[in-house]
Design a protein around this motif. Structure first.
Motif, mmCIF file in Angstrom:
data_model
loop_
_atom_site.group_PDB
_atom_site.id
_atom_site.type_symbol
_atom_site.label_atom_id
_atom_site.label_comp_id
_atom_site.label_asym_id
_atom_site.label_seq_id
_atom_site.Cartn_x
_atom_site.Cartn_y
_atom_site.Cartn_z
ATOM 1 N N ARG A 84 -2.483 3.789 -17.858
ATOM 2 C CA ARG A 84 -1.402 2.894 -17.466
ATOM 3 C C ARG A 84 -0.053 3.559 -17.670
ATOM 4 O O ARG A 84 0.120 4.366 -18.585
ATOM 5 C CB ARG A 84 -1.480 1.587 -18.250
ATOM 6 N N GLU B 89 -9.742 1.211 -13.380
ATOM 7 C CA GLU B 89 -10.321 0.062 -14.072
ATOM 8 C C GLU B 89 -11.196 -0.767 -13.133
ATOM 9 O O GLU B 89 -12.062 -1.521 -13.593
ATOM 10 C CB GLU B 89 -9.210 -0.797 -14.681
ATOM 11 N N PHE B 90 -10.986 -0.629 -11.839
ATOM 12 C CA PHE B 90 -11.772 -1.364 -10.842
ATOM 13 C C PHE B 90 -12.661 -0.435 -10.008
ATOM 14 O O PHE B 90 -13.742 -0.832 -9.582
ATOM 15 C CB PHE B 90 -10.840 -2.139 -9.903
ATOM 16 N N THR C 18 -5.068 -9.497 -7.230
ATOM 17 C CA THR C 18 -5.697 -8.444 -8.023
ATOM 18 C C THR C 18 -6.377 -7.467 -7.080
ATOM 19 O O THR C 18 -6.599 -7.771 -5.895
ATOM 20 C CB THR C 18 -6.749 -9.020 -8.985
ATOM 21 N N VAL C 19 -6.731 -6.301 -7.602
ATOM 22 C CA VAL C 19 -7.445 -5.317 -6.784
ATOM 23 C C VAL C 19 -8.792 -5.855 -6.309
ATOM 24 O O VAL C 19 -9.130 -5.720 -5.125
ATOM 25 C CB VAL C 19 -7.607 -3.987 -7.556
ATOM 26 N N LEU D 86 -0.196 -4.183 -7.867
ATOM 27 C CA LEU D 86 -1.570 -4.437 -8.287
ATOM 28 C C LEU D 86 -2.136 -3.385 -9.225
ATOM 29 O O LEU D 86 -2.909 -3.721 -10.120
ATOM 30 C CB LEU D 86 -2.486 -4.560 -7.061
ATOM 31 N N ALA D 87 -1.815 -2.101 -9.029
ATOM 32 C CA ALA D 87 -2.431 -1.067 -9.872
ATOM 33 C C ALA D 87 -1.714 0.263 -9.698
ATOM 34 O O ALA D 87 -1.140 0.542 -8.643
ATOM 35 C CB ALA D 87 -3.915 -0.903 -9.526
ATOM 36 N N ILE E 96 0.506 -3.319 -15.839
ATOM 37 C CA ILE E 96 -0.169 -3.116 -14.556
ATOM 38 C C ILE E 96 -1.388 -2.229 -14.778
ATOM 39 O O ILE E 96 -1.271 -1.128 -15.321
ATOM 40 C CB ILE E 96 0.786 -2.474 -13.534
ATOM 41 N N PRO E 97 -2.579 -2.667 -14.375
ATOM 42 C CA PRO E 97 -3.795 -1.874 -14.624
ATOM 43 C C PRO E 97 -3.857 -0.624 -13.757
ATOM 44 O O PRO E 97 -3.066 -0.450 -12.820
ATOM 45 C CB PRO E 97 -4.920 -2.845 -14.251
ATOM 46 N N THR E 98 -4.795 0.255 -14.073
ATOM 47 C CA THR E 98 -5.048 1.434 -13.251
ATOM 48 C C THR E 98 -6.090 1.095 -12.193
ATOM 49 O O THR E 98 -6.905 0.184 -12.364
ATOM 50 C CB THR E 98 -5.577 2.613 -14.086
ATOM 51 N N MET E 99 -6.086 1.849 -11.094
ATOM 52 C CA MET E 99 -7.113 1.674 -10.070
ATOM 53 C C MET E 99 -8.498 1.978 -10.639
ATOM 54 O O MET E 99 -9.491 1.362 -10.254
ATOM 55 C CB MET E 99 -6.820 2.592 -8.885
ATOM 56 N N THR F 298 -2.132 4.598 -9.945
ATOM 57 C CA THR F 298 -3.195 5.540 -9.588
ATOM 58 C C THR F 298 -3.453 6.612 -10.638
ATOM 59 O O THR F 298 -4.342 7.439 -10.456
ATOM 60 C CB THR F 298 -2.862 6.245 -8.260
#
Length: 333
Positions: free
Chosen positions: A239, A251-252, A149-150, A232-233, A246-249, A235
């Protein structure tokens, strides 16, 4: 009778000379020719190597434009310096509408701040015509990197400063700047390794010589689906429809958003009627269901703009990237 016959060509010649001396008499004919563009094959300068995601989407647009106009759109790839080589070639072309090319975020919105010197001026040297597509990047890592994960990747990189490297397809691309944004927002010490295009970067990623890349989604997602790398994500702001799991950057790392874009432009001085004609055909092309489907298959979203909207968007995008580039300390001499 012979006298009259001889006089007609002379009168026609005098009329033609008068028309040349009177702009109002000749402009309608010129405008009509411009509105009928193209009457010959069109040279399209692609600024990245063949086979990459942006090149594929450019070719899809050119194919559709050929269908709409019954004229060939011949692609000439002029790659190098993150797209700056081809962009300079577009700036130096004749402004007749028969040499146009790819307008790219890297050369037109990132490079003006990143590079100490450029062989072109984005504000002065181009006729901006329309947007063409937008697409996010995708963070993928080598399968041997112990993170899934990120947050796990950030923890790993913070615990091992200077030991990991990220690849890019060249300095000044969104692939490069995505890595710089990652470093800046997560406060990381990782090495940037630029390559001449995405293909050699992926070879070294798979071989473990670099550890990650924020590549354009078509190539990166294909490798991830084949199990060769770990995704992992993305940009983008949301999404991707191509990979909704796959999540967006963001989100972290709130505020992380980079979207790659491409458009159509030519050298400065293209007649307004030709710009309007290319713009109208581009809109027709981007509204066609088959092109929408083909772009989506390659991770892209059709992106039509008016010429005026494109000019404003490019300037705003450059202004938005500038603080990040300066804060990251990235610079190409």
């Amino acid at each position: 009778m012979p006298k009259t016959t001889a006089a007609l060509p002379r009168r026609a010649t005098l009329a033609a000379m008068a028309a040349l001396a009177t702009p109002g008499l000749i402009c309608p004919a010129l405008a009509q020719n411009e509105a009928n563009w193209p009457n010959a094959p069109v040279r399209f300068i692609g600024i990245f190597p063949p086979g990459g995601g942006t090149d594929i989407m450019t070719r899809l647009w050119c194919q559709k434009m050929s269908e709409l106009t019954s004229q060939q759109f011949v692609i000439e790839n002029r790659a190098g310096a993150g797209g700056n080589v081809g962009t300079e070639a577009i700036a130096r072309a004749a402004p007749d509408g028969y040499t146009i090319g790819l307008a790219s975020v890297g050369a037109l919105a990132i490079a003006p701040t990143l590079y100490a010197r450029l062989p072109f001026d984005p504000n002065r040297d181009f006729s901006y015509i329309s947007g063409m597509y937008q697409l996010p990047n995708l963070l993928v890592i080598n399968n041997d990197v112990p993170a899934r994960t990120v947050p796990e990747l950030i923890a790993l990189l913070r615990a091992n400063p200077g030991r990991y490297a990220y690849a890019s397809s060249g300095s000044g691309t969104t692939v490069h700047l995505s890595g710089e944004m990652f470093k800046y927002l997560a406060n990381l010490d990782i090495l940037h390794v630029p390559y001449r295009g995405g293909a050699p970067a992926h070879i070294d990623l798979l071989g473990g010589r670099v550890h990650m890349i924020f590549d354009n989604i078509p190539q990166a997602l294909l490798l991830a689906r084949e199990g060769k790398v770990r995704a992992l994500a993305v940009t983008g702001a949301a999404r991707s429809p191509q990979a909704p799991d796959i999540p967006t950057m963001a989100e972290f790392l709130p505020g992380f958003e980079i979207t790659s874009w491409g458009g159509v432009m030519g050298p400065a001085g293209i007649p307004p009627a030709i710009i309007a004609r290319i713009n109208a055909l581009t809109r027709q092309a981007l509204e066609s269901p088959d092109l929408i489907r083909r772009l989506a298959e390659n991770g892209g979203t059709p992106w039509y703009t008016s010429a005026e909207e494109f000019i404003r968007f490019r300037a705003a995008n450059e202004a938005g990237f500038a603080p990040l580039i300066r804060a990251s300390g990235a610079r190409v001499e």
